[in-house]
Design a protein around this motif. Structure first.
Motif, PDB file in Angstrom:
ATOM      1  N   ALA A 128      66.814  83.118 -10.008  1.00  0.00           N
ATOM      2  CA  ALA A 128      65.436  82.693  -9.785  1.00  0.00           C
ATOM      3  C   ALA A 128      64.992  82.936  -8.338  1.00  0.00           C
ATOM      4  O   ALA A 128      63.930  83.519  -8.086  1.00  0.00           O
ATOM      5  N   LEU A 129      65.805  82.502  -7.376  1.00  0.00           N
ATOM      6  CA  LEU A 129      65.399  82.614  -5.973  1.00  0.00           C
ATOM      7  C   LEU A 129      65.337  84.064  -5.505  1.00  0.00           C
ATOM      8  O   LEU A 129      64.387  84.471  -4.837  1.00  0.00           O
ATOM      9  N   SER A 130      66.363  84.865  -5.846  1.00  0.00           N
ATOM     10  CA  SER A 130      66.344  86.257  -5.423  1.00  0.00           C
ATOM     11  C   SER A 130      65.192  86.999  -6.071  1.00  0.00           C
ATOM     12  O   SER A 130      64.563  87.876  -5.449  1.00  0.00           O
ATOM     13  N   GLY A 131      64.861  86.649  -7.315  1.00  0.00           N
ATOM     14  CA  GLY A 131      63.726  87.275  -7.974  1.00  0.00           C
ATOM     15  C   GLY A 131      62.407  86.896  -7.342  1.00  0.00           C
ATOM     16  O   GLY A 131      61.541  87.754  -7.108  1.00  0.00           O
ATOM     17  N   VAL A 132      62.229  85.613  -7.033  1.00  0.00           N
ATOM     18  CA  VAL A 132      60.976  85.154  -6.422  1.00  0.00           C
ATOM     19  C   VAL A 132      60.764  85.814  -5.064  1.00  0.00           C
ATOM     20  O   VAL A 132      59.625  86.120  -4.675  1.00  0.00           O
ATOM     21  N   ILE A 133      61.850  86.046  -4.320  1.00  0.00           N
ATOM     22  CA  ILE A 133      61.723  86.696  -3.012  1.00  0.00           C
ATOM     23  C   ILE A 133      61.023  88.045  -3.141  1.00  0.00           C
ATOM     24  O   ILE A 133      60.082  88.357  -2.407  1.00  0.00           O
ATOM     25  N   PHE A 134      61.463  88.863  -4.085  1.00  0.00           N
ATOM     26  CA  PHE A 134      60.885  90.196  -4.222  1.00  0.00           C
ATOM     27  C   PHE A 134      59.518  90.157  -4.903  1.00  0.00           C
ATOM     28  O   PHE A 134      58.657  90.989  -4.608  1.00  0.00           O
ATOM     29  N   VAL A 135      59.303  89.199  -5.795  1.00  0.00           N
ATOM     30  CA  VAL A 135      57.959  89.042  -6.357  1.00  0.00           C
ATOM     31  C   VAL A 135      56.988  88.643  -5.250  1.00  0.00           C
ATOM     32  O   VAL A 135      55.842  89.131  -5.198  1.00  0.00           O
ATOM     33  N   LEU A 136      57.411  87.765  -4.354  1.00  0.00           N
ATOM     34  CA  LEU A 136      56.574  87.378  -3.216  1.00  0.00           C
ATOM     35  C   LEU A 136      56.282  88.571  -2.309  1.00  0.00           C
ATOM     36  O   LEU A 136      55.163  88.715  -1.804  1.00  0.00           O
ATOM     37  N   LEU A 137      57.273  89.408  -2.098  1.00  0.00           N
ATOM     38  CA  LEU A 137      57.055  90.604  -1.294  1.00  0.00           C
ATOM     39  C   LEU A 137      55.985  91.477  -1.934  1.00  0.00           C
ATOM     40  O   LEU A 137      55.075  91.976  -1.253  1.00  0.00           O
ATOM     41  N   GLY A 138      56.061  91.665  -3.251  1.00  0.00           N
ATOM     42  CA  GLY A 138      55.028  92.440  -3.941  1.00  0.00           C
ATOM     43  C   GLY A 138      53.668  91.780  -3.848  1.00  0.00           C
ATOM     44  O   GLY A 138      52.637  92.460  -3.707  1.00  0.00           O
ATOM     45  N   GLU A 139      53.637  90.438  -3.910  1.00  0.00           N
ATOM     46  CA  GLU A 139      52.368  89.721  -3.819  1.00  0.00           C
ATOM     47  C   GLU A 139      51.726  89.879  -2.443  1.00  0.00           C
ATOM     48  O   GLU A 139      50.496  89.856  -2.313  1.00  0.00           O
ATOM     49  N   GLN A 140      52.557  90.057  -1.409  1.00  0.00           N
ATOM     50  CA  GLN A 140      52.034  90.215  -0.060  1.00  0.00           C
ATOM     51  C   GLN A 140      51.498  91.626   0.204  1.00  0.00           C
ATOM     52  O   GLN A 140      50.688  91.822   1.109  1.00  0.00           O
ATOM     53  N   LEU A 141      51.946  92.610  -0.575  1.00  0.00           N
ATOM     54  CA  LEU A 141      51.616  94.003  -0.285  1.00  0.00           C
ATOM     55  C   LEU A 141      50.123  94.306  -0.308  1.00  0.00           C
ATOM     56  O   LEU A 141      49.615  94.990   0.594  1.00  0.00           O
ATOM     57  N   ARG A 184      46.071  83.709  -2.922  1.00  0.00           N
ATOM     58  CA  ARG A 184      47.041  84.410  -2.091  1.00  0.00           C
ATOM     59  C   ARG A 184      48.010  83.408  -1.469  1.00  0.00           C
ATOM     60  O   ARG A 184      47.598  82.338  -0.996  1.00  0.00           O
ATOM     61  N   VAL A 185      49.268  83.763  -1.455  1.00  0.00           N
ATOM     62  CA  VAL A 185      50.296  82.905  -0.881  1.00  0.00           C
ATOM     63  C   VAL A 185      50.331  83.123   0.627  1.00  0.00           C
ATOM     64  O   VAL A 185      50.505  84.247   1.094  1.00  0.00           O
ATOM     65  N   GLU A 186      50.146  82.039   1.370  1.00  0.00           N
ATOM     66  CA  GLU A 186      50.295  82.102   2.825  1.00  0.00           C
ATOM     67  C   GLU A 186      51.761  81.868   3.143  1.00  0.00           C
ATOM     68  O   GLU A 186      52.256  80.752   3.111  1.00  0.00           O
ATOM     69  N   LEU A 187      52.467  82.952   3.412  1.00  0.00           N
ATOM     70  CA  LEU A 187      53.923  82.889   3.566  1.00  0.00           C
ATOM     71  C   LEU A 187      54.281  82.400   4.966  1.00  0.00           C
ATOM     72  O   LEU A 187      54.080  83.097   5.960  1.00  0.00           O
ATOM     73  N   GLU A 188      54.796  81.176   5.051  1.00  0.00           N
ATOM     74  CA  GLU A 188      55.244  80.617   6.317  1.00  0.00           C
ATOM     75  C   GLU A 188      56.717  80.998   6.529  1.00  0.00           C
ATOM     76  O   GLU A 188      57.574  80.609   5.724  1.00  0.00           O
ATOM     77  N   PRO A 189      57.038  81.744   7.568  1.00  0.00           N
ATOM     78  CA  PRO A 189      58.423  82.214   7.756  1.00  0.00           C
ATOM     79  C   PRO A 189      59.454  81.091   7.804  1.00  0.00           C
ATOM     80  O   PRO A 189      60.525  81.203   7.206  1.00  0.00           O
ATOM     81  N   ASP A 190      59.136  79.997   8.516  1.00  0.00           N
ATOM     82  CA  ASP A 190      60.098  78.901   8.631  1.00  0.00           C
ATOM     83  C   ASP A 190      60.413  78.283   7.272  1.00  0.00           C
ATOM     84  O   ASP A 190      61.568  78.006   6.939  1.00  0.00           O
ATOM     85  N   ILE A 191      59.358  78.084   6.470  1.00  0.00           N
ATOM     86  CA  ILE A 191      59.556  77.518   5.131  1.00  0.00           C
ATOM     87  C   ILE A 191      60.296  78.511   4.246  1.00  0.00           C
ATOM     88  O   ILE A 191      61.167  78.148   3.451  1.00  0.00           O
TER      89      ILE A 191
END
Length: 543
Positions: A279-292, A48-55
């Protein structure tokens, strides 16, 4: 699974999303497909990705916002500046107050300050999500430009409201004077730093390139570093890094029309930035799905905190909040559009924008990465060490609003846009044609001047004249020249070398003229960028 493995899997998910969205029988926006792929990755793997907001803010937002500011049509932005500012500032405050009180009424267990924090984080629209929606559902240009301008500027106001809502939750106090002063500091400081960083870096780069020559790789890398420099410097001085990145991008577009960079640099840089944006815009939404999955896993406890026991209550909450969010946006946009229509002193026969135009602008204001990253900045604990109240619920509702707003825009925008009548746009084709004529006239003068200069003192001056004339009927002369042999063939080869130099001189003259027209605001930047790219591609053939 290690961090590098996760990054590679995320990028693979972005690549797969581009194919999946084309294979689907029904049109879906790319972000929804990427969210679904991210969720599938989360369920299929144990890491699981620990999403740090600042990073998250630092890695993803500066380059994407910088690019949006760089490429957005500036004349459209300035033309509609009043309505854009009303949406980016006034609508955010209106949303925070209205939705904040509604959330507190809907979920009494959520403290009012936390409800305001949630309202603040879902108030900004997302430029990445807006662009993704427009890619599948073409929106009229002027409406799209207003939405893009709003989404670029409302992040700062939304995050300032979030900061003060969290401070009120932690301390129990709030000052409208301090909030206003802080907002001015954040906004003006961020804009000033963004403009200054871009100007200083490009000025220094131009001086070095002029003296020592230009290397494309270094120039491209500098353009990639500018948004991070602006963002970090603004954050260092407690200003808005987001607005600094946007201002840096807008400034970059004005610096660009100076025509300092080589054609090959511009072509390669454009390709690099297009790839980075995808790449970046895609990863953002893939990360959102990974967090769900992780967010949904805590849904039961979150719902019980609200006094219910069924998980489906979360859907009711998300739907109700999104509905009120859309209603308040519709009201504000309607009033703003009517005020701006009167302010412009429209002609007596001019048609007022109807409710469908307002509905499109309201529905297209989707939420995305800014909302996700902002809600994760809510602290884990209060000052006394106790858990921050309703934090998990706020995160879950914010994620739900993102998905619901994307779904709503996906299914209802095409219905509203069908047969929609909007005020006529400027005839860009006529402007483009006149620009081509002016550029061609400049090219003809450059060919004549270069031909005379190159033929001075040459015994075979007629070759230069013939070559210059041959440019007006290229294919016939080329066929005739390639049919020759012996000494005639050698003459053709020499003529081709002369032609190459004359063509380069002509193309550079065309480009200089287009840049001049853009600098003097006789043409729009997007038209200039299109024509300059065509010339750059042609020039790279002769480099």
């Amino acid at each position: 699974m290690g961090t590098i493995d996760v990054i590679l899997v995320m990028l693979l998910g972005v690549v797969a999303s581009g194919y999946v969205v084309r294979m689907l029988p029904i049109p879906l926006p790319l972000p929804l497909v990427q969210i679904a792929i991210g969720a599938a990755i989360a369920y299929a793997t144990s890491y699981r990705v620990e999403l740090e907001p600042d990073i998250f803010f630092l890695l993803f937002l500066p380059p994407l916002l910088f690019l949006d500011g760089w490429r957005i049509p500036k004349q459209d932005l300035f033309r509609d500046r009043s309505i854009i500012l009303e949406l980016a500032l006034g609508l955010v405050v209106f949303t925070v107050v209205g939705v904040g009180f509604f959330i507190h009424w809907l979920i009494p267990s959520m403290p009012l300050a936390v409800a305001f924090a949630l309202a603040a984080v879902i108030s900004p629209t997302d430029p990445i999500a807006v662009s993704a929606i427009a890619a599948r559902t073409p929106i009229p240009k002027r409406i799209m430009h207003i939405l893009e301008g709003e989404s670029l500027l409302n992040d700062a106001s939304g995050l300032v409201c979030l900061r003060f809502a969290i401070a009120a939750a932690l301390t129990g106090t709030f000052s409208i004077f301090d909030a206003s002063l802080t907002f001015l500091q954040l906004a003006l400081g961020g804009i000033g730093i963004g403009v200054g960083v871009t100007w200083v870096i490009t000025w220094a780069k131009g001086k070095l390139s002029k003296k020592y020559g230009e290397e494309s790789g270094s120039q491209i890398l500098i353009s990639l570093l500018i948004p991070f420099a602006a963002y970090l410097l603004a954050e260092r001085f407690h200003c808005s890094g987001i607005l600094a990145a946007v201002a840096a991008g807008v400034t970059m577009s004005f610096v660009e029309v100076s025509g300092q960079a080589m054609a090959s640099t511009r072509v390669r840089r454009s390709v690099v930035w297009d790839m980075l944006q995808f790449a970046l815009s895609g990863v953002i939404f893939v990360l959102l799905g990974e967090q769900l999955p992780g967010i949904v896993a805590g849904a039961k406890e979150t719902v019980e905190a609200t006094g219910h026991h069924e998980t489906w209550w979360l859907l009711i909450y998300a739907g109700a909040i999104t509905g009120v969010l859309g209603l308040l946006r519709f009201i504000w946009v309607w009033v703003s559009v009517q005020i701006n229509f009167r302010r412009r002193n429209a002609a007596p026969g001019a048609k007022r924008p109807g409710w469908r135009v307002v509905a499109v602008m309201s529905l297209a204001g989707v939420r995305g990465a800014i909302t996700l990253a902002g809600v994760l900045t809510i602290p884990l604990a209060m000052g006394d060490g106790s858990n921050f109240p309703a934090r998990d619920l706020a995160i879950l509702l914010a994620a739900s609003v993102i998905i619901v707003s994307l779904l709503g825009a996906t299914f209802f925008l095409p219905m509203l846009l069908k047969g929609l009548e909007v005020p006529p746009e400027t005839d860009n084709l006529a402007v483009e044609d006149s620009t081509r004529v002016l550029a061609a006239q400049a090219a003809i003068k450059a060919i004549e001047a270069a031909q005379h200069e190159m033929s001075v003192g040459q015994e075979d001056a007629d070759v230069y004249v013939d070559t210059a004339v041959r440019l007006m009927d290229l294919y016939r002369e080329r066929i005739q020249g390639r049919s020759q042999t012996g000494e005639a063939a050698e003459l053709v080869r020499r003529s081709d070398d002369i032609e190459k130099k004359l063509r380069v001189a002509a193309l550079r003259a065309e480009r200089d003229e287009i840049f001049r027209l853009a600098r003097t605001r006789q043409i729009e930047h997007d038209i200039a960028r299109k024509l300059v790219r065509e010339i750059d591609l042609l020039e790279t053939r002769y480099a």
